[in-house]
Enzyme design. Structure first.
Site, PDB file in Angstrom:
ATOM      1  N   ASN A 102      -3.461  -2.987   3.576  1.00 29.28           N
ATOM      2  CA  ASN A 102      -2.848  -1.682   3.848  1.00 29.28           C
ATOM      3  C   ASN A 102      -3.908  -0.607   3.681  1.00 29.28           C
ATOM      4  O   ASN A 102      -4.797  -0.741   2.833  1.00 29.28           O
ATOM      5  CB  ASN A 102      -1.709  -1.448   2.841  1.00 29.28           C
ATOM      6  CG  ASN A 102      -1.031  -0.096   3.020  1.00 29.28           C
ATOM      7  OD1 ASN A 102      -0.719   0.302   4.143  1.00 29.28           O
ATOM      8  ND2 ASN A 102      -0.805   0.613   1.927  1.00 29.28           N
ATOM      9  N   SER A 131      -8.028   4.288   0.492  1.00 30.55           N
ATOM     10  CA  SER A 131      -8.284   2.933  -0.008  1.00 30.55           C
ATOM     11  C   SER A 131      -7.766   1.906   0.988  1.00 30.55           C
ATOM     12  O   SER A 131      -6.693   2.103   1.572  1.00 30.55           O
ATOM     13  CB  SER A 131      -7.535   2.699  -1.331  1.00 30.55           C
ATOM     14  OG  SER A 131      -7.822   3.696  -2.282  1.00 30.55           O
ATOM     15  N   ASP A 140       1.529  -0.260  -3.253  1.00 34.37           N
ATOM     16  CA  ASP A 140       0.196   0.361  -3.324  1.00 34.37           C
ATOM     17  C   ASP A 140      -0.580  -0.038  -4.576  1.00 34.37           C
ATOM     18  O   ASP A 140      -1.428   0.735  -5.052  1.00 34.37           O
ATOM     19  CB  ASP A 140       0.310   1.907  -3.244  1.00 34.37           C
ATOM     20  CG  ASP A 140       0.923   2.379  -1.939  1.00 34.37           C
ATOM     21  OD1 ASP A 140       0.774   1.688  -0.919  1.00 34.37           O
ATOM     22  OD2 ASP A 140       1.559   3.451  -1.947  1.00 34.37           O
TER      23      ASP A 140
HETATM   24  C1  GRF Z   1      -2.852   7.216   7.457  1.00 33.60           C
HETATM   25  O1  GRF Z   1      -3.163   8.394   6.799  1.00 33.60           O
HETATM   26  C2  GRF Z   1      -2.781   6.073   6.481  1.00 33.60           C
HETATM   27  O2  GRF Z   1      -3.664   6.204   5.421  1.00 33.60           O
HETATM   28  C3  GRF Z   1      -1.364   6.171   5.978  1.00 33.60           C
HETATM   29  O3  GRF Z   1      -0.621   6.582   7.079  1.00 33.60           O
HETATM   30  C4  GRF Z   1      -1.443   7.254   8.007  1.00 33.60           C
HETATM   31  C5  GRF Z   1      -1.307   6.541   9.301  1.00 33.60           C
HETATM   32  O4  GRF Z   1      -1.916   7.253  10.338  1.00 33.60           O
HETATM   33  N1  GRF Z   1      -0.939   4.935   5.367  1.00 33.60           N
HETATM   34  P1  GRF Z   1      -1.951   6.650  11.795  1.00 33.60           P
HETATM   35  O5  GRF Z   1      -0.510   6.341  12.202  1.00 33.60           O
HETATM   36  O6  GRF Z   1      -2.804   5.414  11.785  1.00 33.60           O
HETATM   37  O7  GRF Z   1      -2.528   7.738  12.655  1.00 33.60           O
END
Ligand code: GRF
Length: 227
Positions: A102, A131, A140
């Site tokens: 993730n 991360s 997480d």
């Molecule tokens: C990113 O900021 C990621 O870290 C978080 O959700 C967002 C997803 O962005 N888990 P995207 O849909 O890949 O543009």
């Protein structure tokens, strides 16, 4: 890749896969939301997509059974959650142990969960980041493979932080997926090894300056090593 929305991380992996040194191939993009804009990136790149909406299933177990059966069917060896806004059940996490990662917009273990940029600002923090971690049954909280850091500037808002961090997130996810695809990462229960060496702390990816995109291997036993 599992996503629920914008899909900029999916786009970054699609673009990265075009390079000769990619070491990975995207075999499918899956969403829990039919209207997830990010799916169009996969369609444009001829990557199979599928939508599984939880409301079409009687319970979470049958939803995830269908979803992960489809993921298996396309031959996925690694599942990447990027903006997938659901908690994966303990059963699916166990089934995909060591093959499920993730990307999270904070320097875990700080700020698990939502609204990470607003929370770091509220706390007056001066360091933030993102991360890539292996997913475990606790939200997480799985072992962190790699991070990228950014400084919080005076006058920052959640929006300016998000805008500054996002390109770094893309570089981070790409670097982490490449490392895993090269077979250099192993997870033994909660212990991560890179090139056989125990990872005492997350690898740190440089996101600015001349070493942008380079993994600084300072957390391995051989700190002078770089990739
Ligand atoms: C990113 O900021 C990621 O870290 C978080 O959700 C967002 C997803 O962005 N888990 P995207 O849909 O890949 O543009």
């Amino acid at each position: 890749m599992l996503l629920s929305g914008r899909g900029s991380n999916l786009k970054a992996l699609i673009d990265g896969a075009a390079h000769a040194d990619a070491s990975y191939r995207l075999v499918g993009a899956f969403s829990d939301r039919r209207e997830a804009p990010g799916l169009s990136f996969a369609t444009a790149a001829d990557i199979p997509t599928a939508v599984f909406e939880p409301k079409s299933f009687t319970d979470k177990a049958s939803y995830e059974a269908a979803l992960f059966a489809a993921v298996e069917l396309v031959g996925a060896e690694l599942v990447v959650l990027a903006g997938y806004m659901r908690i994966v059940s303990a059963a699916s996490v166990a089934a995909w142990h060591g093959r499920l990662i993730n990307i999270h917009p904070s320097l875990l273990p700080a700020y698990p969960g939502l609204d990470t940029h607003a929370r770091v600002l509220r706390d007056g923090g001066d360091l933030h980041g993102a991360s890539v971690h292996y997913v475990t049954a606790v939200l997480d909280a799985g072992p962190v493979l790699m991070q990228v850091q950014i400084a919080i500037d005076a006058g920052d808002t959640p929006e300016t932080i998000a805008a500054r961090l996002l390109p770094c997130e893309h570089a981070l996810l790409l670097a982490a997926v490449k490392l895993i695809a090269q077979g250099r990462v192993t997870l033994d229960r909660e212990l991560l090894r890179v090139d056989g060496q125990l990872l005492a702390a997350p690898l740190l990816l440089a996101c600015a300056g001349p070493s942008k995109g380079i993994v600084l291997a300072a957390n391995l036993d051989t700190p002078d090593r770089s990739w």
